[in-house]
Design a protein around this motif. Sequence first.
Motif, PDB file in Angstrom:
ATOM      1  N   GLU A   1       0.836  -1.208   0.000  1.00 43.56           N
ATOM      2  CA  GLU A   1       0.000   0.000   0.000  1.00 43.56           C
ATOM      3  C   GLU A   1       0.868   1.254   0.000  1.00 43.56           C
ATOM      4  OE1 GLU A   1      -4.116  -1.763   1.949  1.00 43.56           O
ATOM      5  OE2 GLU A   1      -2.861  -0.467   3.171  1.00 43.56           O
ATOM      6  N   ILE A   2       1.999   1.194   0.690  1.00 44.91           N
ATOM      7  CA  ILE A   2       2.918   2.336   0.661  1.00 44.91           C
ATOM      8  C   ILE A   2       3.513   2.482  -0.751  1.00 44.91           C
ATOM      9  CG2 ILE A   2       5.064   3.276   1.610  1.00 44.91           C
ATOM     10  CD1 ILE A   2       4.343   1.976   4.275  1.00 44.91           C
ATOM     11  N   CYS A   3       3.935   1.370  -1.313  1.00 49.09           N
ATOM     12  CA  CYS A   3       4.483   1.416  -2.675  1.00 49.09           C
ATOM     13  C   CYS A   3       3.466   1.960  -3.667  1.00 49.09           C
ATOM     14  CB  CYS A   3       4.921   0.027  -3.136  1.00 49.09           C
ATOM     15  SG  CYS A   3       6.318  -0.576  -2.212  1.00 49.09           S
ATOM     16  N   ASN A   4       2.212   1.617  -3.438  1.00 46.67           N
ATOM     17  CA  ASN A   4       1.186   2.061  -4.371  1.00 46.67           C
ATOM     18  C   ASN A   4       0.999   3.573  -4.311  1.00 46.67           C
ATOM     19  OD1 ASN A   4      -0.554   1.426  -6.398  1.00 46.67           O
ATOM     20  ND2 ASN A   4      -2.279   0.944  -5.058  1.00 46.67           N
ATOM     21  N   ALA A   5       1.350   4.165  -3.177  1.00 45.90           N
ATOM     22  CA  ALA A   5       1.256   5.618  -3.061  1.00 45.90           C
ATOM     23  C   ALA A   5       2.518   6.278  -3.612  1.00 45.90           C
ATOM     24  CB  ALA A   5       1.053   6.015  -1.606  1.00 45.90           C
ATOM     25  N   CYS A   6       3.594   5.533  -3.714  1.00 42.79           N
ATOM     26  CA  CYS A   6       4.903   6.078  -4.084  1.00 42.79           C
ATOM     27  C   CYS A   6       5.202   5.872  -5.570  1.00 42.79           C
ATOM     28  CB  CYS A   6       5.976   5.404  -3.229  1.00 42.79           C
ATOM     29  SG  CYS A   6       7.673   5.749  -3.717  1.00 42.79           S
ATOM     30  N   ARG A   7       5.281   4.620  -5.961  1.00 48.54           N
ATOM     31  CA  ARG A   7       5.450   4.216  -7.362  1.00 48.54           C
ATOM     32  C   ARG A   7       6.839   4.490  -7.943  1.00 48.54           C
ATOM     33  NH1 ARG A   7      -0.518   4.453 -10.035  1.00 48.54           N
ATOM     34  NH2 ARG A   7      -1.485   3.596  -8.189  1.00 48.54           N
ATOM     35  N   TYR A   8       7.783   4.918  -7.128  1.00 52.57           N
ATOM     36  CA  TYR A   8       9.104   5.250  -7.667  1.00 52.57           C
ATOM     37  C   TYR A   8       9.761   4.042  -8.335  1.00 52.57           C
ATOM     38  CZ  TYR A   8       9.363   9.837  -5.339  1.00 52.57           C
ATOM     39  OH  TYR A   8       9.170  11.131  -4.946  1.00 52.57           O
ATOM     40  N   CYS A   9       9.436   2.833  -7.884  1.00 55.93           N
ATOM     41  CA  CYS A   9      10.130   1.659  -8.399  1.00 55.93           C
ATOM     42  C   CYS A   9       9.454   1.028  -9.612  1.00 55.93           C
ATOM     43  CB  CYS A   9      10.279   0.625  -7.287  1.00 55.93           C
ATOM     44  SG  CYS A   9      11.357   1.226  -5.982  1.00 55.93           S
ATOM     45  N   GLU A  10       8.507   1.742 -10.158  1.00 53.57           N
ATOM     46  CA  GLU A  10       7.708   1.188 -11.250  1.00 53.57           C
ATOM     47  C   GLU A  10       8.536   0.539 -12.354  1.00 53.57           C
ATOM     48  OE1 GLU A  10       3.745   2.896 -12.265  1.00 53.57           O
ATOM     49  OE2 GLU A  10       4.938   3.793 -13.854  1.00 53.57           O
TER      50      GLU A  10
ATOM     51  N   VAL B   1       6.499  -6.593 -10.932  1.00 52.69           N
ATOM     52  CA  VAL B   1       5.656  -6.524  -9.737  1.00 52.69           C
ATOM     53  C   VAL B   1       4.903  -5.194  -9.670  1.00 52.69           C
ATOM     54  CG1 VAL B   1       5.693  -6.423  -7.206  1.00 52.69           C
ATOM     55  CG2 VAL B   1       7.074  -8.116  -8.418  1.00 52.69           C
ATOM     56  N   PHE B   2       5.621  -4.101  -9.954  1.00 45.57           N
ATOM     57  CA  PHE B   2       5.004  -2.794  -9.713  1.00 45.57           C
ATOM     58  C   PHE B   2       3.842  -2.471 -10.653  1.00 45.57           C
ATOM     59  CE2 PHE B   2       8.887  -2.680  -7.359  1.00 45.57           C
ATOM     60  CZ  PHE B   2       8.457  -2.147  -6.155  1.00 45.57           C
ATOM     61  N   PRO B   3       3.992  -2.699 -11.967  1.00 46.41           N
ATOM     62  CA  PRO B   3       2.819  -2.455 -12.817  1.00 46.41           C
ATOM     63  C   PRO B   3       1.604  -3.284 -12.366  1.00 46.41           C
ATOM     64  CG  PRO B   3       4.776  -2.736 -14.154  1.00 46.41           C
ATOM     65  CD  PRO B   3       5.185  -3.046 -12.746  1.00 46.41           C
TER      66      PRO B   3
ATOM     67  N   GLY C   1      16.331  -4.465  -6.081  1.00 43.04           N
ATOM     68  CA  GLY C   1      16.447  -3.088  -6.559  1.00 43.04           C
ATOM     69  C   GLY C   1      15.574  -2.156  -5.736  1.00 43.04           C
ATOM     70  N   CYS C   2      14.361  -2.606  -5.442  1.00 41.42           N
ATOM     71  CA  CYS C   2      13.419  -1.722  -4.754  1.00 41.42           C
ATOM     72  C   CYS C   2      13.777  -1.558  -3.286  1.00 41.42           C
ATOM     73  CB  CYS C   2      11.992  -2.241  -4.900  1.00 41.42           C
ATOM     74  SG  CYS C   2      11.715  -3.795  -4.046  1.00 41.42           S
ATOM     75  N   TYR C   3      14.599  -2.406  -2.747  1.00 40.46           N
ATOM     76  CA  TYR C   3      15.014  -2.194  -1.356  1.00 40.46           C
ATOM     77  C   TYR C   3      16.051  -1.077  -1.287  1.00 40.46           C
ATOM     78  CZ  TYR C   3      17.092  -2.682   3.223  1.00 40.46           C
ATOM     79  OH  TYR C   3      17.559  -2.402   4.477  1.00 40.46           O
ATOM     80  N   TYR C   4      17.097  -1.213  -2.097  1.00 38.77           N
ATOM     81  CA  TYR C   4      18.174  -0.224  -2.004  1.00 38.77           C
ATOM     82  C   TYR C   4      17.740   1.147  -2.511  1.00 38.77           C
ATOM     83  CZ  TYR C   4      21.103  -4.052  -0.527  1.00 38.77           C
ATOM     84  OH  TYR C   4      21.623  -5.101   0.192  1.00 38.77           O
ATOM     85  N   ALA C   5      16.717   1.179  -3.370  1.00 39.34           N
ATOM     86  CA  ALA C   5      16.246   2.473  -3.880  1.00 39.34           C
ATOM     87  C   ALA C   5      15.260   3.132  -2.934  1.00 39.34           C
ATOM     88  CB  ALA C   5      15.587   2.283  -5.239  1.00 39.34           C
ATOM     89  N   CYS C   6      14.839   2.426  -1.894  1.00 41.37           N
ATOM     90  CA  CYS C   6      13.698   2.916  -1.112  1.00 41.37           C
ATOM     91  C   CYS C   6      14.125   3.916  -0.049  1.00 41.37           C
ATOM     92  CB  CYS C   6      12.958   1.758  -0.467  1.00 41.37           C
ATOM     93  SG  CYS C   6      11.477   2.328   0.389  1.00 41.37           S
ATOM     94  N   GLN C   7      13.457   5.049  -0.045  1.00 42.28           N
ATOM     95  CA  GLN C   7      13.730   6.087   0.956  1.00 42.28           C
ATOM     96  C   GLN C   7      13.076   5.781   2.294  1.00 42.28           C
ATOM     97  OE1 GLN C   7      12.001   6.250  -1.838  1.00 42.28           O
ATOM     98  NE2 GLN C   7      10.421   7.822  -1.853  1.00 42.28           N
ATOM     99  N   TYR C   8      12.333   4.677   2.356  1.00 42.37           N
ATOM    100  CA  TYR C   8      11.589   4.361   3.588  1.00 42.37           C
ATOM    101  C   TYR C   8      12.079   3.111   4.316  1.00 42.37           C
ATOM    102  CZ  TYR C   8       8.324   7.686   1.523  1.00 42.37           C
ATOM    103  OH  TYR C   8       7.759   8.798   0.977  1.00 42.37           O
ATOM    104  N   THR C   9      13.281   2.628   3.991  1.00 40.13           N
ATOM    105  CA  THR C   9      13.770   1.448   4.713  1.00 40.13           C
ATOM    106  C   THR C   9      14.157   1.845   6.139  1.00 40.13           C
ATOM    107  OG1 THR C   9      15.939   1.949   3.793  1.00 40.13           O
ATOM    108  CG2 THR C   9      14.635   0.288   2.655  1.00 40.13           C
TER     109      THR C   9
ATOM    110  N   ASP D   1       9.578   1.472   7.592  1.00 43.41           N
ATOM    111  CA  ASP D   1      10.257   0.177   7.633  1.00 43.41           C
ATOM    112  C   ASP D   1       9.968  -0.691   6.410  1.00 43.41           C
ATOM    113  OD1 ASP D   1      11.836  -1.806   8.618  1.00 43.41           O
ATOM    114  OD2 ASP D   1      10.355  -2.588  10.036  1.00 43.41           O
ATOM    115  N   LEU D   2      10.216  -0.134   5.228  1.00 41.66           N
ATOM    116  CA  LEU D   2       9.972  -0.888   4.000  1.00 41.66           C
ATOM    117  C   LEU D   2      11.075  -1.928   3.781  1.00 41.66           C
ATOM    118  CD1 LEU D   2       8.160  -0.635   1.238  1.00 41.66           C
ATOM    119  CD2 LEU D   2       7.575   0.760   3.204  1.00 41.66           C
ATOM    120  N   ASN D   3      10.682  -3.110   3.422  1.00 37.18           N
ATOM    121  CA  ASN D   3      11.619  -4.131   2.955  1.00 37.18           C
ATOM    122  C   ASN D   3      10.779  -5.076   2.112  1.00 37.18           C
ATOM    123  OD1 ASN D   3      13.363  -6.252   2.507  1.00 37.18           O
ATOM    124  ND2 ASN D   3      14.182  -6.284   4.599  1.00 37.18           N
TER     125      ASN D   3
HETATM  126  S1  SF4 Z   1       9.978   0.182  -2.411  1.00 35.07           S
HETATM  127 FE1  SF4 Z   1      10.035   2.233  -1.477  1.00 35.07          FE
HETATM  128  S2  SF4 Z   1      10.723   3.584  -3.176  1.00 35.07           S
HETATM  129 FE2  SF4 Z   1      10.036   1.663  -4.111  1.00 35.07          FE
HETATM  130  S3  SF4 Z   1       7.882   2.005  -4.644  1.00 35.07           S
HETATM  131 FE3  SF4 Z   1       7.936   1.040  -2.611  1.00 35.07          FE
HETATM  132  S4  SF4 Z   1       7.879   2.757  -1.171  1.00 35.07           S
HETATM  133 FE4  SF4 Z   1       8.498   3.585  -3.161  1.00 35.07          FE
END
Ligand code: SF4
Lengths: 355, 461
Positions: free
Chosen positions: A14-23, A28-30, A55-63, A69-71
Amino acid sequence: MQTDLLQEARRQVEICNACRYCEGYCSVFPALHQERFFSDANLTQLANLCHNCRGCYYACQYTAPHEFDLNLPKALAEVRQDSWESFAWPAPLARRFQKSGVMIALTTILAFALLFLAFRTLGAAGGVGFYAVLSHSAMVAIFLPAFLFPLASIAVSLRRYWQETDGKPVTPSQIVDAFGSAAKMKNLAGGHGDGCNFEDEDRFSQARRHAHQAVMYGFLLCFASTSAGTILHYVFDMPAPYPLWSLPKLLGIPGGILMVIGTVMLASLKLKADRSLGAPSAWGGEMGFILLLFLVALSGLLLYALGSTAAMPALLAIHLGSVLSFFLLTPYTKMAHGFYRLAALVRDEQRKSAG
Amino acid sequence: MTSQYDIAIIGGGNAALCAAMTAAEKGAKVVILETAPKAYRGGNSRHTRNFRCMHSAPLGPLVDGYGEHEYFDDLLKVTGGKTDETLARLAIRTSEECLPWMEEHGVRFQPSLSGTLSLARTNAFFMGGGKSLVNAYYRTAEKLGVSVLYEANVTNLELDRDRITRIDYTHEGEAKHLEPSAVIVASGGFQADTEWLTRAWGPAAKNFLIRGTPYNRGVVLADLLGQGVQSVGDPTQCHAVAIDGRAPKFDGGIVTRLDCVPFSIVVNKEADRFYDEGEDVWPKRYAIWGRLVANQPDQIGYVIIDSKSLELFMPSVFPPIKADTLEELAGKMGLPEANLVETVKTFNAACGDTSGFHPTELDGVKTSGINIPKTNWARPIDEPPFYGYSLRTGVTFTYLGLKVDENAQCSTESGPIQNLWAAGEIMAGSILGQGYLAGFGMTIGTVFGRIAGREAANHAN
Ligand code: SF4
Ligand SMILES: Cc1cc2nc3c(=O)[nH]c(=O)nc-3n(C[C@H](O)[C@H](O)[C@H](O)COP(=O)(O)OP(=O)(O)OC[C@H]3O[C@@H](n4cnc5c(N)ncnc54)[C@H](O)[C@@H]3O)c2cc1C
Ligand code: HEM
Ligand code: SF4
């Protein structure tokens, strides 16, 4: 399936769905962005689609230490692991083996013992070459059920997967596309083609992708080699052993070498990578599976090299024992991943064509 | 002690990294002093997603063309003319060569994200977002021999007439200093210092949320301004938008945005509406709502929608509060029940024909006969379940900064400082006097970071 694992994955997607940076990284993301509320079925499909490229772990600003606590690689790995255990048939076996390298090792040793016993009690019945140690009919009697039973078991599991994720009738083009994606291991390439993050934090590299390709194609070559041998035996009445310039050897030797190289690479990469980005509890089972594949391949090659020496019967027992263990455990170890992942890729093609 | 480094760069975000790589490529020995720990390196740059890039023909992920003229026009519109034309045009023109330069230094681009198609022509999106850009730059910088110190908090730059002679900083709990021949400041704005924000804006600022890093506290900015370094930009202003009120105090980033206001009514804590929710499309209004909410009691607003609008906007990080009746929703959100019911009733009664409703265009579906009208997307709130979000003011950045020239060089009243350059947010006020143009922050940081790196390296050689 375990609701706490699903709930944690739901919170994160749900957090990723609001962010979408890793599209751009993977499939997975699409797929994720098409939903707004995530059912258990959605999450199961996303989890099996995720290739753990990280990729989406190391790119995430919310880890962590961020409070979100994104992982995502870990959350999906745990759901994936759990889904395999719950779809397996019979399920308790998967709970034993998915997570435990020790159990895999024990089964393998048991299989060696079984074969030694078979050598003793069933014997050659007048065969030559390998069949001087164990007769062809005895081998078939052991391996045919050991091959067919796992296939039946996997079929049950895949049916369960398909029902859970609301799969539709499959079309040939969906299969072609899914196999195409697996053949290139597209989802381990990163959206940009630089590879995945694994052995050295956020550095992109092709090492894991290439190592996997070596194991996968090596395995397929070995499988083709065995099939070629079977056909030669039954259709052309040409029993083993085969000379170097024969189909089983031309397929099997490069296949075995690829598998040996690939499994060594996978194991060493796995030692360098951060375990907390996968399903930590399954690490031992995954490593056990890699080592089992290594053993299958190495013993096969040694058998070829030393087949006419006194070491042959022992090597044959080790090789056949590890192959037996590998077959029997297929539905209950990491080996099941290939089947589920293909199913998930096909399912994703269906999502795409449904728009 | 003379320093083992030619150049010290203060800050560890986009501007700092662009400066560091450029200077190192020119042979300088560079150290980055970043106050954040490694996990939080990269300041606000780690929250970004794209940069705005001029291009005469399709370029990388960018379609069609976006020329200097149109770009500059867009800038004039948002700043109301409050910009330095020479610096603005320099940033715009140079942005085109930045894209391939960024790729060479490890950045990867992707097609514009779903839900942001309107930016596909003007803005190039970083694959994985700003943190992946920052990661790639740190890798490249380290390969080029740049040293990086994390948790190195710079407290003072010693200015002796027209030279910086010493940098004081703390590292691993110890006071340290450096004496490099050149210094680049790229330490962002001061928005994370709530006290400073409160002095500038008034007591309301205590309730503002900070969308980005907690480490941009303006320590170096204050230190330099205190020594007479020339400044630019309105010291009392910040760029703020309306975000989900449940967001964390710092670092909530992009996911806390709320796009549902146009389909809602927004009330204050007394359950009264206070502004036309349908004035314009949301990207053109979210900054105004940042201010509107700041002016309400306790600096909070409440967004109310009903089930028919739930899927019309991008999801946000926290699920909405849900209730089957307005009374129940008021209870869950701490609003006066009777007045919320009354406000909704009045609003609903003022809604007219909604058949022309169109979620992505100004549809002219409006209310009539109420004091605070809603001029587009006005549909009654009447289909349960009802959903609510709270709204607070989220600060993106502050405008006050250091004044620089075309070489990114800083000055005092008596002329240029021989060995001090500034890049990024800390000098963006020179170009963005007010307002904001999506993606321009990273453009300014990249362009002026590279200039500062080049100039400082020339000076050091
Ligand atoms: S993993 Fe982090 S940066 Fe990537 S879409 Fe999810 S919240 Fe955004
Ligand atoms: C949520 C959010 C989204 C955004 N999205 C975009 C976007 O998509 N595109 C865009 O162009 N802009 C965007 N912006 C604006 C953009 O973040 C800034 O314009 C840009 O990052 C500024 O870069 P910088 O290097 O100047 O500052 P920062 O990246 O903020 O770096 C400042 C650095 O200085 C360090 N520092 C501070 N004080 C000290 C000290 N005393 N000693 C040592 N180090 C110190 C900080 O730790 C930090 O590393 C966004 C901002 C936010 C908050
Ligand atoms: C059929 C398509 C296949 C797909 C899509 C696929 C995909 C993947 C992916 C994504 C991973 C990494 C993520 C994870 O650890 O789960 C992986 C790991 C692995 N795969 Fe496959 N695979 C396939 C077939 C095979 C085959 C046929 C073999 C060999 C028999 C194989 C051997 C392995 C091994 C040993 C690992 C473990 C690596 C580790 O734990 O680090 N795969 N596979
Ligand atoms: S780990 Fe890789 S494959 Fe899995 S969701 Fe993240 S980016 Fe996609």
